[in-house]
Design a protein around this motif. Sequence first.
Motif: not given
Length: 328
Positions: A189, A200, A317, A321
């Motif tokens: 990320t 993340y 997020d 990805l």
Amino acid sequence: MLRRHWRSGAVLAASTLVACGLFAPAPASADSGIAHPQAVTNAQAEKVSAYWTPARMRAAIPMDQLLARTTKKISGKVAAGRPATVRPTAVGGVVQPQAFPSGGGAWTGGGAVVHTAGRVFFVYNDAGTPRNASCSGNAVTSGNKSVVITAGHCVKLGGNFHTKWTFVPAYNNGNAPYGTWSARATMSTPQWVASEDINYDVGAAVVNQLNGKSLTDVVGGQGVAFNQAKNAAMYAFGWPAADPYDGTKMIYCSGNTFNALISDGIGMTCDMTGGASGGPWFRSFNESTGTGLLNSVNSYKINLVSIWMFGPYFGADAQNLYNKAQAA
């Protein structure tokens, strides 16, 4: 897994580090994008595969152990990972059910997870010294049939992307029954790439074809779910190698998840140790088929509550990805 220290209720400064540690933000990598090229030519892929001999795989160190031993004044993070194949245990032709909940035990249920999950190997740049290290990961369904999902710190740590990255599904004590799959790109990320933000801590790899075939055509792939409720019945898998485990068995935990401490992720009662980082968490998991929807990964633990494992929330997020990886 990363581990975070507590003292009088406060998080210790970045100078303290132990197995599975949680890091303070690291400086941004020279690789400013979320993707990093790996073995992009046939010659490079062959070189990576040749590098990871059975002996090197057996000797690879879960990053939490490696960092705790070799770096005491880094910014506070650590990783992990290891895998091995497990055969289903059957009685009268029927696979025995696993216990739910389970705080940690060998997976004997067989099913798809035995070959979609595997061990990840890479070279970690430890303050300029290359170290052979390992994590866990899992093959997922994707447009290019070549995506492995793992933790962010299993692709990049301390400001640098790992090199010689490879995935060994159903790894078994140096044996690779489905081959070794070199990555042509690893990615994470934007938040993990920029500052290694624990919220993340998600990574992905796009692996090369092997013998003209794509990864999920050989081992299958698990589905992925995003933006789900945090509280759910889930199963977590990995290859912990730190005591009391030795990295020779695929271990699982199961139970109801809860809101994480320290981060915006989720938690589960689980005693997996260093070596399990990047291992998959599944919701809607079917014990008889070994299939589910990957919805987080083993990420970090906290010293005072080491019976809990935590993983990142798979939101927008993580979904971005995944989409980037499957389009590569």
